[in-house]
Design an enzyme around this catalytic site. Structure first.
Site, short mmCIF file in Angstrom:
data_model
loop_
_atom_site.label_atom_id
_atom_site.label_comp_id
_atom_site.label_asym_id
_atom_site.label_seq_id
_atom_site.Cartn_x
_atom_site.Cartn_y
_atom_site.Cartn_z
N ASN A 269 81.56 46.42 53.69
CA ASN A 269 81.06 47.68 53.13
C ASN A 269 79.54 47.63 53.16
O ASN A 269 78.93 46.93 52.36
CB ASN A 269 81.59 47.81 51.69
CG ASN A 269 80.99 48.99 50.94
OD1 ASN A 269 80.32 49.84 51.54
ND2 ASN A 269 81.22 49.05 49.64
N TRP A 270 78.96 48.36 54.11
CA TRP A 270 77.50 48.29 54.28
C TRP A 270 76.76 49.11 53.24
O TRP A 270 75.53 49.08 53.17
CB TRP A 270 77.11 48.75 55.69
CG TRP A 270 77.60 47.84 56.77
CD1 TRP A 270 78.32 46.68 56.61
CD2 TRP A 270 77.39 47.99 58.19
NE1 TRP A 270 78.57 46.11 57.84
CE2 TRP A 270 78.02 46.89 58.83
CE3 TRP A 270 76.75 48.94 58.97
CZ2 TRP A 270 78.01 46.73 60.22
CZ3 TRP A 270 76.74 48.77 60.36
CH2 TRP A 270 77.36 47.67 60.96
N LYS A 271 77.47 49.89 52.46
CA LYS A 271 76.85 50.73 51.44
C LYS A 271 75.72 51.57 52.06
O LYS A 271 75.83 51.95 53.23
CB LYS A 271 76.37 49.87 50.25
CG LYS A 271 77.52 49.00 49.71
CD LYS A 271 77.22 48.33 48.41
CE LYS A 271 78.44 47.51 47.98
NZ LYS A 271 78.24 46.86 46.71
N HIS B 290 85.46 53.38 45.14
CA HIS B 290 84.62 52.21 44.93
C HIS B 290 83.96 52.33 43.55
O HIS B 290 83.62 53.44 43.11
CB HIS B 290 83.55 52.11 46.02
CG HIS B 290 82.79 50.83 45.95
ND1 HIS B 290 81.73 50.65 45.10
CD2 HIS B 290 82.96 49.65 46.60
CE1 HIS B 290 81.27 49.41 45.24
NE2 HIS B 290 82.00 48.79 46.15
N GLU C 88 81.07 51.86 42.58
CA GLU C 88 79.78 52.56 42.57
C GLU C 88 79.99 54.08 42.60
O GLU C 88 79.22 54.83 42.00
CB GLU C 88 78.92 52.08 43.76
CG GLU C 88 78.38 50.68 43.48
CD GLU C 88 78.10 49.84 44.70
OE1 GLU C 88 78.04 50.37 45.83
OE2 GLU C 88 77.97 48.61 44.53
N GLU D 106 88.18 44.74 42.66
CA GLU D 106 86.76 44.41 42.57
C GLU D 106 86.30 44.47 41.12
O GLU D 106 85.96 45.55 40.63
CB GLU D 106 85.93 45.39 43.40
CG GLU D 106 86.30 45.39 44.86
CD GLU D 106 85.12 45.83 45.73
OE1 GLU D 106 84.75 45.07 46.62
OE2 GLU D 106 84.57 46.91 45.48
N GLY E 285 77.78 42.53 43.65
CA GLY E 285 76.35 42.47 43.91
C GLY E 285 75.58 41.64 42.89
O GLY E 285 74.36 41.70 42.83
N SER F 91 80.82 39.71 45.49
CA SER F 91 80.01 38.53 45.84
C SER F 91 80.75 37.52 46.72
O SER F 91 80.55 36.31 46.58
CB SER F 91 79.47 37.87 44.57
OG SER F 91 78.67 38.79 43.84
N GLY G 121 80.41 43.17 50.47
CA GLY G 121 79.23 44.03 50.47
C GLY G 121 78.05 43.31 51.09
O GLY G 121 77.91 43.24 52.31
N GLY G 122 77.21 42.70 50.25
CA GLY G 122 75.96 42.08 50.69
C GLY G 122 76.10 41.19 51.92
O GLY G 122 75.32 41.31 52.87
P1 PGA Z 1 79.20 42.52 47.07
O1 PGA Z 1 79.86 43.97 47.08
O2 PGA Z 1 79.95 41.67 48.08
O3 PGA Z 1 77.77 42.72 47.46
O4 PGA Z 1 79.36 41.98 45.68
C1 PGA Z 1 81.24 44.13 47.17
C2 PGA Z 1 81.60 45.61 47.16
O5 PGA Z 1 80.98 46.36 46.40
O6 PGA Z 1 82.49 46.07 47.89
#
Ligand code: PGA
Length: 255
Positions: free
Chosen positions: A9-11, A99, A101, A171, A177, A217, A238-239
């Site tokens: 997930n590149w956000k 998600h 977010e 999640e 993050g 993470s 994500g990251g």
């Molecule tokens: P993260 O994000 O790996 O940076 O913690 C995961 C996500 O939000 O899907």
């Protein structure tokens, strides 16, 4: 046997030019990967979908294209929104729905998550439906009840056969993050609860087939421990998915 799935997930990162480079680098790093073991999905921002689609198709890459969100209507006066058929036409196969977010920063409700999940299925794509508790909910002993109610509400109205084919991502919000991860035992325990909720709502076959990912993470150093758990079918990353070297190591978790 459920096939592993690792989704990046590149956000809100990468222009379309950067996205092209990222997916090309990723494909070099993944050369010789046994794609029989793992499905790979990249979810760039909307503005990069067309470019990444072109790279995937022209280089015949075994990488699936995902979107990070969608509206539930097929068209209409919804300024700024994107409809499922528009995504499907770009060869998008997976769509992240709900998600944390989106839920926390954009006020998405379980009812909206449900409409989106159903719309994605109706457009013949696979929703990756995200669930997870906040730190306050975990500390109050509400983690299991929270994910159970998110699953029940988010998947309402889908058939057992449809639920069997979707993806759920657990999640925990406090692990996204932050560098904090749920330890594999904790993640696996909650994921078993999610599978149990699917069994009670949609039957044993759906629960056996639905793929449930861990997210929060995930990195090259911790992925193997999550994948060693029999209930964890993959990861939403994500990251670490922004760095093709790191993301390739996560994808090749068994190497
Ligand atoms: P993260 O994000 O790996 O940076 O913690 C995961 C996500 O939000 O899907």
């Amino acid at each position: 046997m459920r096939k592993s799935l690792i989704a990046g997930n590149w956000k809100m990162h990468a222009t379309h030019l950067e996205a092209i480079q990222m997916v090309q680098k990723l494909s070099y790093r993944l050369e010789d990967t046994d794609y029989g073991r793992v499905d790979v999905v990249v979810c760039p921002p909307f503005t990069s979908l067309r470019s990444v689609q072109t790279v995937i198709e022209s280089d015949h890459l075994p990488i699936h294209l995902g979107a990070q969100d969608t509206h539930w209507e097929s068209s209409g006066a919804f300024t700024g929104a994107i409809a499922p058929p528009m995504l499907a036409k770009l060869s998008v196969t997976h769509v992240i729905v709900g998600h944390s977010e989106r839920r926390q920063l954009f006020g998405e409700t379980d009812a909206e998550v449900n409409k989106k999940a159903k719309a994605v299925v109706a457009a013949e794509m696979t929703p990756i439906v995200c669930v997870g508790e906040t730190l306050e909910q975990r500390e109050a002993g509400q983690a299991e009840a929270t994910v159970r109610s998110q699953v029940a509400a988010g998947l309402k109205g889908l058939s057992g056969e449809q639920v069997a084919a979707i993806v759920i991502a657990y999640e925990p919000i406090w692990a996204i993050g932050t560098g904090e991860t749920a330890d594999p035992d904790t993640a696996s325990a909650v994921i078993s609860v999610i599978r149990d909720e699917v069994a009670s709502g949609w039957g044993g076959d759906a629960a056996e087939s639905v793929r449930i990912l861990y997210g929060g993470s995930v990195n090259p150093g911790n992925i193997a421990a999550f994948m060693a758990k029999k209930d964890i079918d993959g990861a939403l990353v994500g990251g670490a998915s922004l760095d093709p070297d790191k993301f390739a190591s996560v994808i090749r978790y068994w190497m």
